[in-house]
Design an enzyme around this catalytic site. Structure first.
Site, short mmCIF file in Angstrom:
data_model
loop_
_atom_site.label_atom_id
_atom_site.label_comp_id
_atom_site.label_asym_id
_atom_site.label_seq_id
_atom_site.Cartn_x
_atom_site.Cartn_y
_atom_site.Cartn_z
N ASP A 1 64.28 -94.82 -12.83
CA ASP A 1 64.40 -93.66 -13.31
C ASP A 1 64.78 -93.47 -15.02
O ASP A 1 64.64 -92.34 -15.60
CB ASP A 1 65.24 -92.66 -12.64
N SER A 2 64.91 -94.63 -15.47
CA SER A 2 65.04 -94.75 -17.18
C SER A 2 63.58 -94.25 -17.66
O SER A 2 63.70 -94.03 -18.57
CB SER A 2 65.20 -96.21 -17.14
N GLU B 1 74.96 -103.40 -11.95
CA GLU B 1 74.82 -102.78 -13.58
C GLU B 1 76.08 -102.70 -14.14
O GLU B 1 77.29 -102.11 -13.78
CB GLU B 1 74.23 -101.36 -13.56
O1 KIV Z 1 66.44 -97.03 -13.90
C1 KIV Z 1 66.29 -98.04 -14.15
O2 KIV Z 1 65.55 -98.71 -15.12
C2 KIV Z 1 67.30 -98.76 -13.38
C3 KIV Z 1 67.81 -100.29 -13.78
C4 KIV Z 1 68.66 -100.28 -15.08
C5 KIV Z 1 68.23 -101.13 -12.99
O3 KIV Z 1 67.89 -98.19 -12.61
#
Ligand code: KIV
Length: 301
Positions: free
Chosen positions: A59-60, A197
């Site tokens: 969700d990044s 994380e």
């Molecule tokens: O949303 C994302 O990219 C993540 C990673 C940072 C593990 O959850």
């Protein structure tokens, strides 16, 4: 003679048939899994070409693809759009979809329905949920339907605001103890692996040693069973936030800016398109056309 020791657990315990070979875990001696995020067809294809083990549609993507300030506003619709594109680009890597905030919080039934959309409609192999032991019940219910779940503890960006922002986790006795207990609880609930994380490297090691499913670290040191990075961070494509743990493997931002500036200059100066990048009609066809229009012009006079 005593019976031989049991084989090491496969890397993906919950569902080791999915697009992956079972391998022993990465503690000390063996192969470490690599994961990256991807949000579209083109980069998913590239990640697979590089034989990256796991592609996470994180969700990044809400930030790097859609321009939100953080991941909290990501919607199911946006995540489905990205996961569908990624699954068209990657056919062999393990594909994991991040479940967006509030898509797995209202009820177990809704959580299962949403998880199902990623697997059934979007070609994902598994889903990822952020949360501590409180979401064990939801993870248990989703895994029971046959959908593998990757858990995510430590810094949880979806709810980071409520817990003091983007801060290193596992820095005190009590927070570290809770992280270890959360990891054990999520393993019992059926998670097939756990993302850690921004957890201190010592506590990541302790967590990794205290559970039998693999850990995938991001900003959590080298003692996890695998590592994950956000693609746009490692390529210097996104610079609104620059986490200190990110290693930059390429500078695509600078290369892209150079290319766009050169393109603009070429168009303005008439250097693009040149002969090489233009097309031609057959000369006899062109002559016929010129004669035809020539006659019309004369007739008008
Ligand atoms: O949303 C994302 O990219 C993540 C990673 C940072 C593990 O959850």
């Amino acid at each position: 003679p005593p019976p031989p020791p049991p084989p090491p657990p496969p890397f993906f315990q919950a569902h080791h048939a999915i697009r992956d070979q079972p391998r022993s875990r990465g503690l000390g001696d063996v192969y470490k899994r690599q994961a990256v995020t991807a949000y579209d067809y083109t980069f998913a294809k590239l990640a697979e070409l590089a034989n990256i083990d796991i592609i996470l549609v994180g969700d990044s993507g809400a930030m790097v693809m859609f321009g939100y300030e953080n991941t909290t506003p990501a919607t199911m619709e946006e995540m489905l759009l990205m996961t569908k594109a990624v699954s068209r680009g990657a056919k062999k890597s393990l594909l994991v979809a991040d479940m967006p905030f509030m898509s797995y919080h209202v009820s177990i039934e809704e959580s299962i329905r949403n998880a199902g959309k990623f697997v059934k409609d979007s070609g994902m192999d598994a889903v990822k949920l952020e949360g501590d032991a409180d979401i064990a019940k939801t993870i248990r219910a989703i895994t029971k339907t046959g959908i593998p779940v990757m858990a995510h503890i430590g810094l949880k960006p979806q709810t980071a605001k409520s817990w003091g922002g983007y801060r290193l986790q596992g820095t005190t006795y009590s927070s570290a103890k809770k992280l270890i207990e959360d990891a054990q609880e999520l393993e019992s609930a059926g998670a097939f692996c756990i993302v850690l994380e921004m957890v201190t490297k010592e506590i990541s090691k302790l967590i990794t040693e205290s559970i039998s499913i693999p850990t995938i670290g991001i900003g959590s040191g080298s003692d996890c069973d695998g590592q994950i990075l956000v693609l746009h961070d490692m390529l210097n494509l996104y610079d609104s936030i620059k986490p200190s743990f990110v290693k930059q493997y390429a500078d695509i931002k600078t290369e892209t800016l150079k290319a766009l500036t050169n393109y603009k200059e070429d168009v303005v100066s008439g250097q693009f398109p040149d002969e090489k990048h233009s097309t031609s009609i057959d000369s006899s066809e062109l002559n016929k056309l010129k004669k035809y229009f020539g006659r019309i012009k004369q007739a008008e006079i």
